[in-house]
Scaffold this motif. Structure first.
Motif, PDB file in Angstrom:
ATOM      1  N   ARG A  60     121.172  -6.715  -2.600  1.00 15.07           N
ATOM      2  CA  ARG A  60     121.303  -8.108  -1.443  1.00 15.07           C
ATOM      3  C   ARG A  60     120.473  -8.610  -0.376  1.00 15.07           C
ATOM      4  NH1 ARG A  60     125.119  -4.535  -2.597  1.00 15.07           N
ATOM      5  NH2 ARG A  60     125.299  -3.909  -0.531  1.00 15.07           N
ATOM      6  N   LYS A  61     119.271  -7.522  -0.316  1.00 13.49           N
ATOM      7  CA  LYS A  61     118.398  -7.875   0.337  1.00 13.49           C
ATOM      8  C   LYS A  61     118.733  -7.416   2.019  1.00 13.49           C
ATOM      9  CE  LYS A  61     115.682 -11.499  -1.599  1.00 13.49           C
ATOM     10  NZ  LYS A  61     115.755 -11.371  -2.947  1.00 13.49           N
ATOM     11  N   MET A  62     119.552  -6.478   1.860  1.00 17.62           N
ATOM     12  CA  MET A  62     120.090  -5.684   3.268  1.00 17.62           C
ATOM     13  C   MET A  62     119.394  -4.284   3.291  1.00 17.62           C
ATOM     14  SD  MET A  62     122.034  -7.844   4.898  1.00 17.62           S
ATOM     15  CE  MET A  62     122.818  -6.816   5.845  1.00 17.62           C
ATOM     16  N   PRO A  63     119.133  -3.912   4.311  1.00 15.92           N
ATOM     17  CA  PRO A  63     118.388  -2.406   4.610  1.00 15.92           C
ATOM     18  C   PRO A  63     119.315  -1.422   4.147  1.00 15.92           C
ATOM     19  CG  PRO A  63     118.725  -3.546   6.638  1.00 15.92           C
ATOM     20  CD  PRO A  63     119.241  -4.619   5.762  1.00 15.92           C
ATOM     21  N   SER A  64     118.933  -0.442   3.174  1.00 19.50           N
ATOM     22  CA  SER A  64     119.859   0.670   2.979  1.00 19.50           C
ATOM     23  C   SER A  64     119.339   2.024   3.565  1.00 19.50           C
ATOM     24  CB  SER A  64     119.694   0.773   1.428  1.00 19.50           C
ATOM     25  OG  SER A  64     118.581   1.386   0.941  1.00 19.50           O
ATOM     26  N   ASP A  65     117.925   2.049   4.032  1.00 19.41           N
ATOM     27  CA  ASP A  65     117.350   3.161   4.409  1.00 19.41           C
ATOM     28  C   ASP A  65     116.026   2.914   5.459  1.00 19.41           C
ATOM     29  OD1 ASP A  65     118.781   5.680   3.295  1.00 19.41           O
ATOM     30  OD2 ASP A  65     118.428   4.322   1.492  1.00 19.41           O
ATOM     31  N   PHE A  66     116.178   3.432   6.454  1.00 20.55           N
ATOM     32  CA  PHE A  66     115.056   3.227   7.384  1.00 20.55           C
ATOM     33  C   PHE A  66     114.202   4.817   7.604  1.00 20.55           C
ATOM     34  CE2 PHE A  66     117.972   0.002   8.788  1.00 20.55           C
ATOM     35  CZ  PHE A  66     117.207  -1.086   9.109  1.00 20.55           C
ATOM     36  N   TYR A  67     112.959   4.611   7.490  1.00 19.25           N
ATOM     37  CA  TYR A  67     112.073   5.840   7.361  1.00 19.25           C
ATOM     38  C   TYR A  67     110.990   5.535   8.583  1.00 19.25           C
ATOM     39  CZ  TYR A  67     114.262   7.283   3.029  1.00 19.25           C
ATOM     40  OH  TYR A  67     115.232   7.705   1.994  1.00 19.25           O
ATOM     41  N   GLU A  68     111.059   6.719   9.303  1.00 20.16           N
ATOM     42  CA  GLU A  68     109.760   6.770  10.419  1.00 20.16           C
ATOM     43  C   GLU A  68     108.935   8.095  10.139  1.00 20.16           C
ATOM     44  OE1 GLU A  68     108.930   3.875  11.643  1.00 20.16           O
ATOM     45  OE2 GLU A  68     109.036   4.678  13.843  1.00 20.16           O
ATOM     46  N   ASP A 102     105.443  10.223  19.238  1.00 13.68           N
ATOM     47  CA  ASP A 102     106.661  10.514  19.792  1.00 13.68           C
ATOM     48  C   ASP A 102     107.741  10.206  19.030  1.00 13.68           C
ATOM     49  OD1 ASP A 102     108.473  11.328  21.716  1.00 13.68           O
ATOM     50  OD2 ASP A 102     107.846  10.112  23.322  1.00 13.68           O
ATOM     51  N   ILE A 103     108.577  11.390  18.634  1.00 14.53           N
ATOM     52  CA  ILE A 103     109.802  10.993  17.762  1.00 14.53           C
ATOM     53  C   ILE A 103     110.830  10.154  18.466  1.00 14.53           C
ATOM     54  CG2 ILE A 103     111.981  12.252  16.966  1.00 14.53           C
ATOM     55  CD1 ILE A 103     109.796  14.479  16.214  1.00 14.53           C
ATOM     56  N   LYS A 104     110.789  10.013  19.936  1.00 16.34           N
ATOM     57  CA  LYS A 104     111.861   9.344  20.653  1.00 16.34           C
ATOM     58  C   LYS A 104     111.522   7.826  20.300  1.00 16.34           C
ATOM     59  CE  LYS A 104     113.092   8.686  25.252  1.00 16.34           C
ATOM     60  NZ  LYS A 104     112.938   8.708  27.025  1.00 16.34           N
ATOM     61  N   ASN A 105     110.357   7.398  20.287  1.00 15.07           N
ATOM     62  CA  ASN A 105     110.116   6.090  19.755  1.00 15.07           C
ATOM     63  C   ASN A 105     111.026   5.750  18.763  1.00 15.07           C
ATOM     64  OD1 ASN A 105     108.604   5.770  22.173  1.00 15.07           O
ATOM     65  ND2 ASN A 105     106.560   6.180  20.824  1.00 15.07           N
ATOM     66  N   SER A 106     111.006   6.582  17.486  1.00 15.47           N
ATOM     67  CA  SER A 106     111.408   6.341  16.346  1.00 15.47           C
ATOM     68  C   SER A 106     113.052   6.310  16.745  1.00 15.47           C
ATOM     69  CB  SER A 106     111.215   7.225  15.134  1.00 15.47           C
ATOM     70  OG  SER A 106     109.835   6.962  14.791  1.00 15.47           O
ATOM     71  N   SER A 148     107.613  21.939  11.285  1.00 18.61           N
ATOM     72  CA  SER A 148     107.500  22.518  12.581  1.00 18.61           C
ATOM     73  C   SER A 148     107.750  21.629  13.872  1.00 18.61           C
ATOM     74  CB  SER A 148     106.100  22.855  12.992  1.00 18.61           C
ATOM     75  OG  SER A 148     105.049  22.047  12.822  1.00 18.61           O
ATOM     76  N   ARG A 149     108.381  20.500  13.493  1.00 17.09           N
ATOM     77  CA  ARG A 149     108.844  19.385  14.519  1.00 17.09           C
ATOM     78  C   ARG A 149     110.216  19.379  14.524  1.00 17.09           C
ATOM     79  NH1 ARG A 149     105.421  14.160  15.275  1.00 17.09           N
ATOM     80  NH2 ARG A 149     106.196  14.322  17.181  1.00 17.09           N
ATOM     81  N   LYS A 150     110.948  20.141  13.787  1.00 16.71           N
ATOM     82  CA  LYS A 150     112.226  19.739  13.571  1.00 16.71           C
ATOM     83  C   LYS A 150     113.103  20.056  15.065  1.00 16.71           C
ATOM     84  CE  LYS A 150     116.492  20.350  11.018  1.00 16.71           C
ATOM     85  NZ  LYS A 150     116.823  20.749   9.719  1.00 16.71           N
ATOM     86  N   LYS A 151     112.653  21.134  15.539  1.00 14.09           N
ATOM     87  CA  LYS A 151     113.158  21.520  16.995  1.00 14.09           C
ATOM     88  C   LYS A 151     113.050  20.103  18.034  1.00 14.09           C
ATOM     89  CE  LYS A 151     114.721  24.571  20.284  1.00 14.09           C
ATOM     90  NZ  LYS A 151     115.141  23.785  20.867  1.00 14.09           N
ATOM     91  N   GLU A 152     111.721  19.939  17.877  1.00 11.06           N
ATOM     92  CA  GLU A 152     111.684  18.568  18.693  1.00 11.06           C
ATOM     93  C   GLU A 152     112.325  17.649  18.497  1.00 11.06           C
ATOM     94  OE1 GLU A 152     108.143  15.517  19.663  1.00 11.06           O
ATOM     95  OE2 GLU A 152     107.428  17.157  18.173  1.00 11.06           O
ATOM     96  N   TYR A 153     112.630  17.295  17.256  1.00 12.00           N
ATOM     97  CA  TYR A 153     113.544  16.105  16.698  1.00 12.00           C
ATOM     98  C   TYR A 153     114.870  16.445  17.209  1.00 12.00           C
ATOM     99  CZ  TYR A 153     117.192  14.631  13.094  1.00 12.00           C
ATOM    100  OH  TYR A 153     118.081  14.027  12.581  1.00 12.00           O
ATOM    101  N   GLU A 154     115.457  17.749  16.999  1.00 11.04           N
ATOM    102  CA  GLU A 154     116.763  18.072  17.610  1.00 11.04           C
ATOM    103  C   GLU A 154     117.111  17.792  19.147  1.00 11.04           C
ATOM    104  OE1 GLU A 154     117.287  21.789  15.656  1.00 11.04           O
ATOM    105  OE2 GLU A 154     117.965  21.222  13.714  1.00 11.04           O
ATOM    106  N   ASP A 155     115.917  18.512  19.486  1.00 13.89           N
ATOM    107  CA  ASP A 155     116.279  18.273  21.304  1.00 13.89           C
ATOM    108  C   ASP A 155     116.177  16.840  21.550  1.00 13.89           C
ATOM    109  OD1 ASP A 155     115.999  20.926  21.468  1.00 13.89           O
ATOM    110  OD2 ASP A 155     113.789  21.112  21.965  1.00 13.89           O
TER     111      ASP A 155
END
Length: 168
Positions: free
Chosen positions: A85-93, A99-103, A124-131
């Motif tokens: 239907r041309k609607m977004p189903s998933d967004f990936y960064e 900087d993960i905060k921007n995403s 190795s960036r999972k902790k930063e993502y969670e924080d």
């Protein structure tokens, strides 16, 4: 190394290759799932193996799925999958060094869509993502954003590729 324009010891060229490689894998995974794939204009000339990302995506322009203000925000997402239907189903960064905060901020702005939100980065960036995800400003999307490490993306791609090969 010349083919991929990699310069030994050059972090910027390594980051561009890594970013483009994982964007390409995500595009291919989306195509396996019969979704329309998109990467932003600024990334369409990045290489994925031996092709430019703009050559392997299904569309180089965002479908007209929402207001211009939200489309401007979505236009910079690294990979978007669209349904029939041309609607977004998933967004990936893809977050190799940025900087993960921007995403997360982009995802926050797009939260009204019934879509998945994924940060793709080295394990190795999972902790930063969670924080960053668990600060109060992101509480509305906290349970919707998922972290995928590079190995998970590769494993998914390879698994889908095997299924495709076995079908023939």
């Amino acid at each position: 190394m010349r083919k991929f324009e990699l310069k030994p010891g050059n972090k910027k060229s390594e980051e561009q290759f890594t970013h483009g490689y994982y964007q390409g894998l995500l595009v291919e995974i989306g195509k396996f799932r019969h979704l329309t794939t998109y990467v932003p204009a600024q990334d369409q000339n990045r290489l994925f193996i031996d092709k430019k990302l703009g050559e392997i995506t299904d569309t180089t322009e965002l479908p007209d799925f929402t207001y211009d203000e939200l489309k401007r925000r979505a236009r910079t997402i690294d990979v978007i999958w669209f349904n029939e239907r041309k609607m977004p189903s998933d967004f990936y960064e893809v977050e190799h060094t940025t900087d993960i905060k921007n995403s997360l901020t982009k995802f926050y702005e797009l939260q009204d869509f019934y879509a998945g939100f994924f940060i793709v980065a080295d394990a190795s960036r999972k902790k930063e993502y969670e924080d960053k995800l668990h600060v109060s400003m992101f509480s509305p999307i906290e349970n919707r954003v998922k972290f995928l490490n590079y190995k998970q993306v590769v494993d998914l791609y390879e698994g889908l590729k095997k299924v495709e090969v076995n079908l023939w």
